[in-house]
Design a protein around this motif. Structure first.
Motif, PDB file in Angstrom:
ATOM      1  N   ARG A  11       0.607  -0.762  -0.271  1.00 15.10           N
ATOM      2  CA  ARG A  11      -0.232   0.033  -0.502  1.00 15.10           C
ATOM      3  C   ARG A  11       0.629   1.173   0.427  1.00 15.10           C
ATOM      4  O   ARG A  11       1.505   1.312   0.914  1.00 15.10           O
ATOM      5  N   TYR A  13       0.820   5.626  -0.051  1.00 11.86           N
ATOM      6  CA  TYR A  13       0.878   6.470  -0.202  1.00 11.86           C
ATOM      7  C   TYR A  13       1.867   7.739  -0.847  1.00 11.86           C
ATOM      8  O   TYR A  13       3.093   7.809  -0.438  1.00 11.86           O
ATOM      9  N   GLY A  14       1.164   8.349  -2.001  1.00  9.61           N
ATOM     10  CA  GLY A  14       1.576   8.678  -3.055  1.00  9.61           C
ATOM     11  C   GLY A  14       3.180   7.921  -3.784  1.00  9.61           C
ATOM     12  O   GLY A  14       2.479   7.278  -3.848  1.00  9.61           O
ATOM     13  N   SER A  16       5.286   7.232  -1.561  1.00 10.48           N
ATOM     14  CA  SER A  16       5.295   6.484  -0.205  1.00 10.48           C
ATOM     15  C   SER A  16       5.284   5.610   0.084  1.00 10.48           C
ATOM     16  O   SER A  16       3.766   5.476   0.176  1.00 10.48           O
ATOM     17  N   ALA A  18       3.240   1.997   2.579  1.00 11.81           N
ATOM     18  CA  ALA A  18       3.068   2.385   4.078  1.00 11.81           C
ATOM     19  C   ALA A  18       2.887   1.036   4.459  1.00 11.81           C
ATOM     20  O   ALA A  18       3.273   0.887   5.407  1.00 11.81           O
ATOM     21  N   THR A  44      -2.881   1.142   8.288  1.00 12.02           N
ATOM     22  CA  THR A  44      -3.251   0.799   7.253  1.00 12.02           C
ATOM     23  C   THR A  44      -3.453  -1.010   7.200  1.00 12.02           C
ATOM     24  O   THR A  44      -3.967  -1.120   5.858  1.00 12.02           O
ATOM     25  N   ASP A  53      -9.681   0.293   2.851  1.00 11.73           N
ATOM     26  CA  ASP A  53      -8.903   0.629   1.762  1.00 11.73           C
ATOM     27  C   ASP A  53      -8.578  -0.813   0.453  1.00 11.73           C
ATOM     28  O   ASP A  53      -8.564  -2.002   1.219  1.00 11.73           O
ATOM     29  N   ASP A  56      -2.864  -1.839  -2.911  1.00 13.71           N
ATOM     30  CA  ASP A  56      -2.358  -1.585  -4.661  1.00 13.71           C
ATOM     31  C   ASP A  56      -1.376  -2.676  -5.161  1.00 13.71           C
ATOM     32  O   ASP A  56      -1.442  -2.576  -6.207  1.00 13.71           O
TER      33      ASP A  56
END
Length: 347
Positions: A11, A13-14, A16, A18, A44, A53, A56
């Motif tokens: 996963r 964030y931008g 980065s 997590a 997360t 969520d 990715d």
């Protein structure tokens, strides 16, 4: 049977990450402690497991059903208690729970039964007519747990449920988790403090910087890290002979002396190279007795979650994952990470 399986979950964030390549497998009916410093990726991860969520990359299955492809079906099996969770104005405890029962589209009779059952399991009956916003933090956490049980989930995901609770409330909360375990529920409990989970978890995962350092049953993990026992002898009278005899044994790593708990006694702290059984301990006591050493007490200390984290942290040194003193102190509940004789230091 595994209630939950996650494979190579990522996963971002931008740019980065997590969560980085997380693998996880949790047996049905176990209480799994998900441990890591603040910002390690626990929340997360739990949000992905709860289908709030989506990862990715990677896959998650709950009781064999893919969370990405069968989201609605999986959600019926889950109970998620995020941190934080807002409480609406004006609702009594009972009304709050009934609201969620309606949201789950439970029919009237079942709705009332589920609300009553959740109230009983979480022991909040005496507060059922009280406004939820008037409750203390400990009672609010119980109500939120009751809400999480309304749909009778197979898997409960609890994010920092003991955060901010006083010691008495933490003990009561742990008792409730044990009750759920006894009912066959699978429970994942996250915390950034090891001591909050040590008493009731049978499995554990330690995460830092989005990477799972180790995961599995506590005894299995300890076995991989060469577990040892510490024997605490209370000796009456002179201890030089006892210390010399104990130091001569092949499986003894170290012997340390300190004042004993009773007047005129000395405590000898004996670190073994591995585990000890009752026969081995009896043999050591017999050896001391044959040599006129008066043993007035013996206790065994086995390595637990705190020792496990320190070993895992130590294994990561030199691999670009050095743990700071601050992070380790946080995980140990803010204590100085030293054992009872002040001799062990963390990474």
């Amino acid at each position: 049977m595994s209630t939950l399986v996650a494979r190579n979950v990522w996963r971002f964030y931008g740019r980065s990450p997590a969560v980085q390549g997380l693998d996880l497998e949790i047996e049905e009916g176990s209480v799994y402690g998900f441990i890591g410093p603040n910002g390690a990726g626990k929340s997360t991860t739990l949000r992905m497991l709860a289908t709030v969520d989506q990862p990715d990359a990677g896959r998650v299955w709950v009781r064999g059903h893919c969370t990405q492809q069968e989201t609605d079906r999986v959600r019926k099996m889950l109970g998620f208690m995020p941190d934080p969770f807002g409480m609406p104005e004006g609702f009594t405890v009972e009304q709050f729970l009934e609201f969620f029962a309606i949201a789950y589209r439970l029919p009237g009779v079942m709705r009332r039964q589920r609300v009553q059952r959740a109230i009983e399991l979480t022991r909040i009956g005496e507060r059922r007519k009280q406004k939820v916003t008037d409750l203390s933090k400990g009672w609010k956490q119980r109500v939120l747990l009751a809400k999480t049980l309304i749909n009778d989930p197979h898997l409960l995901l609890l994010d920092e449920p003991a955060a901010g609770l006083d010691p008495a409330a933490r003990i009561e909360f742990r008792d409730v988790i044990r009750t759920l375990r006894d009912l066959g529920k699978t429970v994942i409990v996250s915390s950034h403090i090891l001591t909050e989970l040590a008493d009731f978890c049978d499995s554990v995962g330690i995460i830092e910087r989005g990477r799972m350092l180790v995961s599995g049953r506590i005894e299995d993990i300890l076995e991989r890290f060469n577990p040892r026992d510490r024997l605490l002898f209370e000796i009456a009278g002179p201890t030089e002979r006892a210390a010399r005899l104990l130091s001569s044994l092949d499986d003894v790593q170290e012997v340390q002396a300190e004042p004993g708990p009773s007047p005129g006694t000395t405590r000898l702290i004996v670190d073994l190279q591995g585990r000890s059984d009752a026969q081995r301990r009896a043999g050591i006591v017999s050896l001391l007795a044959r040599n006129q050493v008066l043993v007035s007490g013996l206790a065994t200390k086995r390595e637990g979650l705190e020792d496990l984290f320190l070993k895992v942290a130590g294994k990561q040194e030199g691999k670009g994952e050095r743990h700071s003193d601050k992070a380790i102190r946080e995980l140990l509940g803010g204590k100085d990470f030293a054992d009872e004789r002040g001799g062990r230091r963390g990474a």
